[in-house]
Design a protein around this motif. Structure first.
Motif, PDB file in Angstrom:
ATOM      1  N   TRP A  20       0.796  -1.219   0.000  1.00 10.74           N
ATOM      2  CA  TRP A  20       0.000   0.000   0.000  1.00 10.74           C
ATOM      3  C   TRP A  20       0.836   1.279   0.000  1.00 10.74           C
ATOM      4  O   TRP A  20       0.516   2.215  -0.748  1.00 10.74           O
ATOM      5  CB  TRP A  20      -0.981  -0.016   1.183  1.00 10.74           C
ATOM      6  CG  TRP A  20      -2.129  -0.941   0.941  1.00 10.74           C
ATOM      7  CD1 TRP A  20      -2.371  -2.135   1.540  1.00 10.74           C
ATOM      8  CD2 TRP A  20      -3.166  -0.750  -0.017  1.00 10.74           C
ATOM      9  NE1 TRP A  20      -3.498  -2.722   1.027  1.00 10.74           N
ATOM     10  CE2 TRP A  20      -4.020  -1.893   0.062  1.00 10.74           C
ATOM     11  CE3 TRP A  20      -3.473   0.256  -0.932  1.00 10.74           C
ATOM     12  CZ2 TRP A  20      -5.144  -2.038  -0.727  1.00 10.74           C
ATOM     13  CZ3 TRP A  20      -4.597   0.108  -1.720  1.00 10.74           C
ATOM     14  CH2 TRP A  20      -5.412  -1.023  -1.619  1.00 10.74           C
ATOM     15  N   PRO A  21       1.892   1.390   0.812  1.00 10.26           N
ATOM     16  CA  PRO A  21       2.719   2.606   0.707  1.00 10.26           C
ATOM     17  C   PRO A  21       3.288   2.827  -0.689  1.00 10.26           C
ATOM     18  O   PRO A  21       3.322   3.958  -1.190  1.00 10.26           O
ATOM     19  CB  PRO A  21       3.830   2.362   1.737  1.00 10.26           C
ATOM     20  CG  PRO A  21       3.216   1.433   2.739  1.00 10.26           C
ATOM     21  CD  PRO A  21       2.315   0.540   1.942  1.00 10.26           C
ATOM     22  N   ILE A  22       3.708   1.719  -1.328  1.00  9.77           N
ATOM     23  CA  ILE A  22       4.261   1.848  -2.686  1.00  9.77           C
ATOM     24  C   ILE A  22       3.178   2.295  -3.664  1.00  9.77           C
ATOM     25  O   ILE A  22       3.377   3.196  -4.489  1.00  9.77           O
ATOM     26  CB  ILE A  22       4.887   0.516  -3.133  1.00  9.77           C
ATOM     27  CG1 ILE A  22       6.104   0.186  -2.268  1.00  9.77           C
ATOM     28  CG2 ILE A  22       5.277   0.572  -4.611  1.00  9.77           C
ATOM     29  CD1 ILE A  22       6.684  -1.193  -2.538  1.00  9.77           C
ATOM     30  N   ALA A  23       1.997   1.670  -3.553  1.00  5.08           N
ATOM     31  CA  ALA A  23       0.908   1.998  -4.470  1.00  5.08           C
ATOM     32  C   ALA A  23       0.437   3.436  -4.273  1.00  5.08           C
ATOM     33  O   ALA A  23       0.204   4.162  -5.253  1.00  5.08           O
ATOM     34  CB  ALA A  23      -0.253   1.028  -4.264  1.00  5.08           C
ATOM     35  N   LEU A  24       0.297   3.858  -3.024  1.00  6.11           N
ATOM     36  CA  LEU A  24      -0.166   5.225  -2.759  1.00  6.11           C
ATOM     37  C   LEU A  24       0.862   6.254  -3.214  1.00  6.11           C
ATOM     38  O   LEU A  24       0.506   7.313  -3.752  1.00  6.11           O
ATOM     39  CB  LEU A  24      -0.471   5.388  -1.267  1.00  6.11           C
ATOM     40  CG  LEU A  24      -1.697   4.604  -0.754  1.00  6.11           C
ATOM     41  CD1 LEU A  24      -1.817   4.746   0.751  1.00  6.11           C
ATOM     42  CD2 LEU A  24      -2.970   5.095  -1.443  1.00  6.11           C
ATOM     43  N   THR A  25       2.135   5.951  -2.992  1.00  7.37           N
ATOM     44  CA  THR A  25       3.189   6.874  -3.447  1.00  7.37           C
ATOM     45  C   THR A  25       3.159   7.007  -4.967  1.00  7.37           C
ATOM     46  O   THR A  25       3.255   8.108  -5.519  1.00  7.37           O
ATOM     47  CB  THR A  25       4.568   6.371  -2.987  1.00  7.37           C
ATOM     48  OG1 THR A  25       4.595   6.287  -1.561  1.00  7.37           O
ATOM     49  CG2 THR A  25       5.668   7.308  -3.461  1.00  7.37           C
ATOM     50  N   ALA A  26       3.017   5.867  -5.648  1.00 13.86           N
ATOM     51  CA  ALA A  26       2.960   5.895  -7.116  1.00 13.86           C
ATOM     52  C   ALA A  26       1.734   6.650  -7.597  1.00 13.86           C
ATOM     53  O   ALA A  26       1.812   7.447  -8.548  1.00 13.86           O
ATOM     54  CB  ALA A  26       2.965   4.470  -7.664  1.00 13.86           C
ATOM     55  N   ALA A  27       0.579   6.426  -6.931  1.00  9.70           N
ATOM     56  CA  ALA A  27      -0.653   7.099  -7.344  1.00  9.70           C
ATOM     57  C   ALA A  27      -0.551   8.610  -7.149  1.00  9.70           C
ATOM     58  O   ALA A  27      -0.954   9.394  -8.022  1.00  9.70           O
ATOM     59  CB  ALA A  27      -1.838   6.540  -6.568  1.00  9.70           C
ATOM     60  N   PHE A  28      -0.013   9.009  -6.004  1.00 12.38           N
ATOM     61  CA  PHE A  28       0.141  10.447  -5.745  1.00 12.38           C
ATOM     62  C   PHE A  28       1.113  11.078  -6.748  1.00 12.38           C
ATOM     63  O   PHE A  28       0.856  12.168  -7.278  1.00 12.38           O
ATOM     64  CB  PHE A  28       0.644  10.672  -4.320  1.00 12.38           C
ATOM     65  CG  PHE A  28       0.964  12.112  -4.018  1.00 12.38           C
ATOM     66  CD1 PHE A  28      -0.050  13.024  -3.740  1.00 12.38           C
ATOM     67  CD2 PHE A  28       2.281  12.565  -4.041  1.00 12.38           C
ATOM     68  CE1 PHE A  28       0.248  14.356  -3.482  1.00 12.38           C
ATOM     69  CE2 PHE A  28       2.580  13.883  -3.782  1.00 12.38           C
ATOM     70  CZ  PHE A  28       1.557  14.782  -3.496  1.00 12.38           C
ATOM     71  N   THR A  29       2.218  10.388  -6.993  1.00  4.88           N
ATOM     72  CA  THR A  29       3.215  10.928  -7.931  1.00  4.88           C
ATOM     73  C   THR A  29       2.627  11.077  -9.331  1.00  4.88           C
ATOM     74  O   THR A  29       2.841  12.090 -10.002  1.00  4.88           O
ATOM     75  CB  THR A  29       4.448  10.010  -7.971  1.00  4.88           C
ATOM     76  OG1 THR A  29       4.964   9.863  -6.656  1.00  4.88           O
ATOM     77  CG2 THR A  29       5.527  10.602  -8.878  1.00  4.88           C
ATOM     78  N   MET A  30       1.879  10.066  -9.775  1.00 10.99           N
ATOM     79  CA  MET A  30       1.268  10.136 -11.107  1.00 10.99           C
ATOM     80  C   MET A  30       0.229  11.248 -11.172  1.00 10.99           C
ATOM     81  O   MET A  30       0.143  11.971 -12.166  1.00 10.99           O
ATOM     82  CB  MET A  30       0.642   8.794 -11.476  1.00 10.99           C
ATOM     83  CG  MET A  30       1.649   7.686 -11.763  1.00 10.99           C
ATOM     84  SD  MET A  30       0.870   6.134 -12.278  1.00 10.99           S
ATOM     85  CE  MET A  30       0.232   6.587 -13.887  1.00 10.99           C
ATOM     86  N   ALA A  31      -0.563  11.394 -10.105  1.00  8.58           N
ATOM     87  CA  ALA A  31      -1.584  12.440 -10.110  1.00  8.58           C
ATOM     88  C   ALA A  31      -0.941  13.830 -10.121  1.00  8.58           C
ATOM     89  O   ALA A  31      -1.381  14.722 -10.858  1.00  8.58           O
ATOM     90  CB  ALA A  31      -2.488  12.284  -8.889  1.00  8.58           C
ATOM     91  N   PHE A  32       0.108  13.982  -9.324  1.00  2.60           N
ATOM     92  CA  PHE A  32       0.761  15.291  -9.237  1.00  2.60           C
ATOM     93  C   PHE A  32       1.442  15.659 -10.553  1.00  2.60           C
ATOM     94  O   PHE A  32       1.248  16.751 -11.091  1.00  2.60           O
ATOM     95  CB  PHE A  32       1.788  15.290  -8.097  1.00  2.60           C
ATOM     96  CG  PHE A  32       2.544  16.580  -7.972  1.00  2.60           C
ATOM     97  CD1 PHE A  32       1.953  17.695  -7.395  1.00  2.60           C
ATOM     98  CD2 PHE A  32       3.853  16.686  -8.450  1.00  2.60           C
ATOM     99  CE1 PHE A  32       2.653  18.896  -7.292  1.00  2.60           C
ATOM    100  CE2 PHE A  32       4.551  17.874  -8.343  1.00  2.60           C
ATOM    101  CZ  PHE A  32       3.948  18.986  -7.760  1.00  2.60           C
ATOM    102  N   THR A  33       2.259  14.724 -11.071  1.00  2.00           N
ATOM    103  CA  THR A  33       2.953  15.024 -12.328  1.00  2.00           C
ATOM    104  C   THR A  33       1.965  15.079 -13.496  1.00  2.00           C
ATOM    105  O   THR A  33       2.173  15.824 -14.451  1.00  2.00           O
ATOM    106  CB  THR A  33       4.034  13.973 -12.610  1.00  2.00           C
ATOM    107  OG1 THR A  33       3.446  12.666 -12.562  1.00  2.00           O
ATOM    108  CG2 THR A  33       5.149  14.061 -11.584  1.00  2.00           C
ATOM    109  N   GLY A  34       0.874  14.277 -13.400  1.00  2.00           N
ATOM    110  CA  GLY A  34      -0.122  14.318 -14.470  1.00  2.00           C
ATOM    111  C   GLY A  34      -0.759  15.684 -14.615  1.00  2.00           C
ATOM    112  O   GLY A  34      -1.118  16.104 -15.721  1.00  2.00           O
ATOM    113  N   TRP A  35      -0.906  16.406 -13.502  1.00  2.00           N
ATOM    114  CA  TRP A  35      -1.447  17.763 -13.566  1.00  2.00           C
ATOM    115  C   TRP A  35      -0.536  18.689 -14.374  1.00  2.00           C
ATOM    116  O   TRP A  35      -0.981  19.683 -14.921  1.00  2.00           O
ATOM    117  CB  TRP A  35      -1.637  18.305 -12.145  1.00  2.00           C
ATOM    118  CG  TRP A  35      -2.324  19.632 -12.097  1.00  2.00           C
ATOM    119  CD1 TRP A  35      -1.772  20.846 -11.811  1.00  2.00           C
ATOM    120  CD2 TRP A  35      -3.710  19.896 -12.375  1.00  2.00           C
ATOM    121  NE1 TRP A  35      -2.709  21.846 -11.864  1.00  2.00           N
ATOM    122  CE2 TRP A  35      -3.918  21.287 -12.211  1.00  2.00           C
ATOM    123  CE3 TRP A  35      -4.795  19.083 -12.724  1.00  2.00           C
ATOM    124  CZ2 TRP A  35      -5.163  21.877 -12.408  1.00  2.00           C
ATOM    125  CZ3 TRP A  35      -6.023  19.676 -12.909  1.00  2.00           C
ATOM    126  CH2 TRP A  35      -6.196  21.052 -12.754  1.00  2.00           C
ATOM    127  N   GLY A  36       0.738  18.308 -14.489  1.00  2.00           N
ATOM    128  CA  GLY A  36       1.670  19.112 -15.283  1.00  2.00           C
ATOM    129  C   GLY A  36       1.329  19.124 -16.758  1.00  2.00           C
ATOM    130  O   GLY A  36       1.791  20.007 -17.495  1.00  2.00           O
TER     131      GLY A  36
END
Length: 795
Positions: free
Chosen positions: A447-463
């Motif tokens: 779960w920590p890995i999945a949540l970190t990946a999801a947050f990173t994708m969402a944040f960079t995706g906003w770029g």
């Protein structure tokens, strides 16, 4: 444990593979000879591939911007201009402000010429006397005469329309004016000042000492030498000048872009190949297994270029990436074979080890080839011709990797005994332990890995929402390059190099009322200013020339136009076509400004012009280049979606599971979102080198997913639990992926030395995308497999 079946690996029944594997081992010599013959036959046509250097090749035939540009060329003879500029103190008895600024920026020449006009020298009586550097008896040269001589030399260069050359001497005293009153007319101070003002920001700067010669190029359809030879001679003449002389113009910029791409493609290809060989040799310490991937890559390139030549396609600027991407695909494939073969050699002799290697990798590599080709084929949806042709080239090259492996690898691996086997990779045990630890990490902390990946994708995706487009053509080159220095000079002192126009229909017979409308439009355009202060640096309407002609010698408009033809021979024809009933205003703008500013300026010019002439349309190389990358950015989003859909269906077909199709997309979307989204957050504009990164990355990173999934599902079919299958996949496929990524990133680092900045961006971003794909396949893919198939058993 669930009884739902796991998806089928991409392997085929053993018997059929055993037959094919045994056959290629038995016929390895014949297959190698066949590969050599095919390469020999393809060599000549592969060398005949031409580079299409026209900017028109970037657009589809029905593109509205291209159609407007072509119409303007038909109506007014084309606007392919080369500008040769320099500073000349006292050109019109003006100051020396620009001369002082430029001289201050040049190296100190006092060590060569002395710091003063006169230097004290020793005499026989130990006395000093002044030696004059410029004796009084030498008459000073008129700067306008020097400028005229330069214009004559440049006009004589093959490929230049000598009758169209513009320079200040011919403007101030046109050769066609022979009557006394005509020559007296241009000599009066008022008219001389008016002629100079008409030439401002074209032939002379605001300081009255910075000047330029403007050359019109002959259409390439009229024959003559290649453009590169014309530009070479122009630059040679400029370099021979006593003062720093700069050569610029949009045709020169386009030429330099292609020249840098062509030169870098060869030079950097050699260096990257050498670096890759050094890395692979360090890994396996076997010259045989170091040369095999390099030979395969070059054979595939020769076959590809030969087929492209026979099909009538041409190389483009985008095609410079062909070698780099074929290198990735070819080396990745052979390194998988190398590691697999090396492992099987522990228990088998060489032919048996190769047969088992073939049985293990043949079908997975087939699907790798298909999915990669589909990723590149998605580029066929692009509106940009070179991008579409590049998609064809890469899809073809990708599919040729497989037959090249069949023909080359059996003989290359098995013929002869010298240096037959690859060795253990230095530090292999530590790397294997690290990968095993990584697999345990994904098992224990999903779960920590999945949540970190999801947050990173969402944040960079906003770029993605913050992406901008770079159409400043000078940003494609390094600041110290010859062309950037020339562009900077012209933008600082002569109004820039961005020449374009706005054209419109006029009545069959024009009168002073039409001229009044043109004059009003010119005044509006000169007053036009964007919110940030950007404006046109020059507006040239036909009304300026009409207003210059005195009424006492030319009462009618026809008489005025006839006099203008003597005053400036091509002034009227370059602005008015009486046969097609078209007229235009020639405009000049700054090249070195943000893309959105250029597009706003073009739009504002069209809106202003349509208030006077409803059908007005902007055109020119400036407009084409401004819209080029914008269209590529839109294409990238479409290609991204199309490649994702194509890869989903291919993966679902390969593994006969729609779940696998979905799972495979996540680790492959991750690097693209990270890389492209980060460009938006970092405010790095999209350029030619980055506009295709999404589709290219998708096609490359999905290969690793196929091999990883195949290894995992194979282990599960043998009865292994999920965690054991993940460890096995990490230890086999994961190990190879780490080696491949390390080797390719090292090889691609050479692209950072390119003179063409988009190639630098491309090398860096592809390397980052590959590393992102590695992380996605080693971290996210195991998590997804656990959640979807972790508790399922094989039926």
């Amino acid at each position: 444990m669930s009884s739902d079946p796991l998806p089928t690996p991409v392997e085929q029944p053993e018997a059929s593979k055993r037959d094919v594997a045994s056959w290629i081992v038995r016929h390895k010599v014949a297959l190698l000879i066949l590969a050599i013959l095919l390469t020999a036959l393809a060599w000549w046509p592969s060398r005949q591939m031409e580079l299409d250097e026209s900017i028109e090749s970037f657009y589809s035939e029905n593109d509205p911007y291209l159609l407007a540009y072509q119409r303007s060329k038909r109506d007014f003879g084309g606007d392919e201009f080369v500008m040769v500029g320099y500073y000349q103190p006292g050109l019109l008895e003006g100051g020396a402000t620009v001369a002082e600024e430029i001289t201050a920026a040049l190296p100190d020449m006092s060590s060569i010429f002395g710091s003063d006009a006169a230097e004290p020298t020793e005499t026989g009586d130990d006395e000093t006397e002044s030696v004059e550097v410029f004796p009084e008896e030498i008459e000073p040269v008129d700067p306008l005469d020097t400028l005229g001589e330069l214009a004559e030399k440049l006009s004589a260069v093959p490929g230049v329309s000598s009758s169209s050359t513009q320079s200040l001497p011919t403007v101030l005293m046109p050769p066609a004016l022979t009557a006394f009153w005509e020559r007296a007319f241009v000599r009066t101070s008022t008219n001389r000042a008016a002629l100079i003002e008409m030439s401002r920001h074209i032939l002379i700067g605001e300081d009255d000492e910075t000047t330029a010669v403007v050359l019109r190029l002959l259409p390439e359809t009229q024959g003559g030498p290649p453009r590169r030879e014309t530009f070479r001679q122009i630059r040679e003449i400029a370099a021979a000048q006593e003062t720093p002389t700069f050569v610029a113009g949009e045709p020169v910029q386009v030429h330099d872009m292609f020249r840098y791409v062509e030169d870098d493609s060869v030079r950097l290809g050699i260096w990257s190949t050498a670096l890759l060989m050094a890395v692979i040799l360090t890994f396996f310490r076997s010259m045989r297994w170091t040369l095999l991937p390099v030979v395969l890559v070059n054979v595939v390139l020769i076959w590809t270029q030969a087929l492209l030549y026979l099909s009538g396609l041409k190389l483009s600027m985008v095609s410079s990436m062909l070698r780099s991407l074929v290198t990735i695909i070819g080396i990745a494939t052979v390194m998988h074979v190398t590691v697999c073969y090396r492992d099987f050699r522990r228990a088998h002799d060489r032919p048996a080890a190769f047969r088992v290697t073939y049985r293990s990798l043949a079908v997975p590599v087939w699907w790798v080839t298909v999915t990669t080709a589909i990723g590149f084929a998605s580029l066929l949806t692009s509106e940009v011709n070179p991008v579409r042709s590049f998609g064809v080239m890469m899809a073809l090259a990708t599919m040729l990797v497989l037959p090249a492996c069949w023909l080359l690898l059996p003989g290359g691996a098995l013929i002869g005994k010298f240096d037959a086997d690859p060795r253990m990779v230095p530090g292999e045990e530590k790397l294997s332990r690290g990968l095993a630890g990584l697999s345990r990490l994904t098992e224990r902390h999903p779960w920590p890995i999945a949540l970190t990946a999801a947050f990173t994708m969402a944040f960079t995706g906003w770029g993605f929402t913050k992406l901008t487009v770079e159409t400043d053509f000078s940003k494609n080159f390094r600041e110290e390059s010859q062309i950037v220095q020339a562009i900077t000079f012209f933008e600082d002192y002569l109004g820039g190099v961005g020449t374009w126009d706005v054209s419109f229909d006029v009545p069959e017979t024009i009168d002073f009322a039409v001229i009044d409308k043109v004059r009003a439009l010119a005044e509006d355009l000169r007053a036009l200013k964007l919110d940030d202060g950007t404006r046109l640096t020059k507006v040239v309407p036909i009304s300026d020339g009409v207003d210059l002609v005195p009424n006492f010698r030319a009462d009618t408009l026809e008489e005025k136009l006839e006099f203008l033809k003597k005053l400036q021979p091509e002034f009227v024809s370059s602005l008015y076509n009486s046969e097609r009933h078209r007229m235009r205003l020639v405009l000049r703008g700054l090249e070195r400004q943000p893309a959105e500013v250029k597009l706003q300026l073009i739009e504002a010019v069209e809106e202003t012009a349509r208030k006077h002439f409803p059908d007005a349309k902007a055109s020119g190389l400036y407009v084409l280049l401004a819209h080029l990358i914008s269209s590529m950015l839109g294409d990238q989003l479409v290609n991204f979606v199309v490649s994702g859909i194509g890869i989903f269906f291919t993966m679902a077909l390969a593994f006969r599971s729609w779940r696998v199709g979905l799972i495979s997309l996540v680790p492959n979307y991750l690097p693209i979102v990270l890389v492209v989204g980060s460009l938006g957050w970092l405010r790095i504009p999209i350029n030619i080198g980055t506009a295709m990164i999404a589709s290219v990355s998708m096609g490359l990173t999905v290969d690793s997913s196929i091999l990883y999934l195949d290894s995992y599902l194979h282990c599960r079919r043998q009865g292994a639990a999920h965690s054991d299958a993940i460890q096995q996949a990490h230890g086999s496929v994961g190990f190879v992926l780490v080696l491949i990524n390390f080797a390719l990133v090292a090889g691609f680092s050479v692209l950072a030395l390119s003179h063409f900045i988009p190639l630098v961006y491309f090398g860096v971003l592809v390397s980052l995308a590959m590393l992102g794909g590695l992380i996605g396949n080693l971290l996210l893919l195991p998590l997804l497999l656990k959640w979807v198939y972790g508790k399922r058993s094989w039926k």
